[in-house]
Design an enzyme around this catalytic site. Sequence first.
Site, PDB file in Angstrom:
ATOM      1  N   HIS A 113       0.849  -1.300  -0.151  1.00 37.35           N
ATOM      2  CA  HIS A 113       0.106  -0.005  -0.167  1.00 37.35           C
ATOM      3  C   HIS A 113       0.669   1.070   0.153  1.00 37.35           C
ATOM      4  O   HIS A 113       1.933   1.223   0.666  1.00 37.35           O
ATOM      5  CB  HIS A 113      -0.772   0.072   1.332  1.00 37.35           C
ATOM      6  CG  HIS A 113      -2.065  -0.937   1.250  1.00 37.35           C
ATOM      7  ND1 HIS A 113      -1.890  -1.890   2.143  1.00 37.35           N
ATOM      8  CD2 HIS A 113      -2.896  -1.513   0.211  1.00 37.35           C
ATOM      9  CE1 HIS A 113      -2.926  -2.755   1.994  1.00 37.35           C
ATOM     10  NE2 HIS A 113      -3.756  -2.544   0.922  1.00 37.35           N
ATOM     11  N   HIS A 156       4.550  -0.820   4.850  1.00 37.09           N
ATOM     12  CA  HIS A 156       5.247  -2.091   5.389  1.00 37.09           C
ATOM     13  C   HIS A 156       4.055  -3.305   5.375  1.00 37.09           C
ATOM     14  O   HIS A 156       3.984  -4.101   6.110  1.00 37.09           O
ATOM     15  CB  HIS A 156       5.604  -2.013   6.897  1.00 37.09           C
ATOM     16  CG  HIS A 156       6.553  -0.684   7.054  1.00 37.09           C
ATOM     17  ND1 HIS A 156       8.065  -0.790   6.363  1.00 37.09           N
ATOM     18  CD2 HIS A 156       6.675   0.528   7.424  1.00 37.09           C
ATOM     19  CE1 HIS A 156       8.377   0.134   6.718  1.00 37.09           C
ATOM     20  NE2 HIS A 156       7.777   1.207   7.186  1.00 37.09           N
ATOM     21  N   HIS A 157       3.318  -3.440   4.099  1.00 38.15           N
ATOM     22  CA  HIS A 157       2.689  -4.364   3.893  1.00 38.15           C
ATOM     23  C   HIS A 157       3.050  -5.126   2.482  1.00 38.15           C
ATOM     24  O   HIS A 157       2.194  -5.413   1.643  1.00 38.15           O
ATOM     25  CB  HIS A 157       1.069  -3.885   3.724  1.00 38.15           C
ATOM     26  CG  HIS A 157       0.426  -3.249   4.922  1.00 38.15           C
ATOM     27  ND1 HIS A 157      -0.667  -2.345   4.775  1.00 38.15           N
ATOM     28  CD2 HIS A 157       0.661  -3.212   6.170  1.00 38.15           C
ATOM     29  CE1 HIS A 157      -1.081  -2.026   5.957  1.00 38.15           C
ATOM     30  NE2 HIS A 157      -0.080  -2.362   6.766  1.00 38.15           N
ATOM     31  N   MET A 158       4.323  -5.410   2.504  1.00 37.76           N
ATOM     32  CA  MET A 158       4.692  -6.002   1.375  1.00 37.76           C
ATOM     33  C   MET A 158       4.265  -7.503   0.981  1.00 37.76           C
ATOM     34  O   MET A 158       4.109  -8.266   2.019  1.00 37.76           O
ATOM     35  CB  MET A 158       6.316  -6.073   1.325  1.00 37.76           C
ATOM     36  CG  MET A 158       6.937  -4.692   1.142  1.00 37.76           C
ATOM     37  SD  MET A 158       8.640  -4.648   0.772  1.00 37.76           S
ATOM     38  CE  MET A 158       9.200  -5.645   2.471  1.00 37.76           C
TER      39      MET A 158
END
Length: 318
Positions: free
Chosen positions: A72, A249-251
Amino acid sequence: MLEGKRCVGVRYEKDGLEHEVRANFEVIVSCGAANSPKLLELSGIGNPEVLNSFNIEAVHSLPGVGENLRDHYAGILKWQFNRPGISVAKRGRGLGLLIELLKYGLFRKGFISQGMGTLRVFSRSRPGLDNPDIMMVVAPFLIEMGAGENFRMSATNGFFMYSHMQRTESTGSIHIRSSDFRAPPAIRFRFLDTENDRQTAIRAIRQGREIAAAKPLSDYIDKELQPGPEVQTDDEILEFLRNTGQITHHMVGTCRMGHDPMAVVDDRLQVHGIEGLRVADASIMPTIPSGNTSIPCVIVGEKCAAMVLEDAKSARST
């Protein structure tokens, strides 16, 4: 460690010494969307062109390893209030911070016990969508850069909002940059790479502004600090997003599940073409969830555990 097309264990370094551990049943990789593809590539599993460029023998060709990266991507809007005491700025500095630390340490209550985003707004970028495709995360304070590149709460009485699309289309990649396992991988996001992502990101900023301009909230706002009133056109907003946007930090997606040529694991999380090897983390997600990835990762882990037990039981019975 691979013997032919079977994973038989792992090799690692601890305190400067190399160790090997062999697996009786299988190996489960759970290193996250950045390091799971890195580990596979260092082991000779991945795109032969990538591996050969670092003199790593391609034991098994899987061109999808490290591809399909998504996250995101959020624009951050900031406003200043027109009167004191509305934000929680004083609670994060000086004596106020000490009081909040004591509240949390003794009672697990107070400002520190709250999540980063105390308010979340879900909206549709345009009519006709079945589900919201924009999420806004609002916090009643501002953050600034402190000494040593550390973030701290700002003394400015205001609030900020992350406003971003929930399901990005643009995909990037994560690949090794060296055959040395100590070297971090190269991360290439390629945010805002599709027209849909660009238009949705622009609408996310505009909708955040619309909410701030509506009463009764607008009665308490002195001015917009970011992007600022000079940023108005689509091109100006897009430039603002390119220059200041933040990852969340939603990889996900770099060892994605599927049965096509670019898939890395199957629907039982087993690496295609390699026996005794699974991946269980955010890297297996074919696309990005609408929200945070922490709970989906827990579900992946629970599902993986159930399948391992099922397969172990089946193996014992045969």
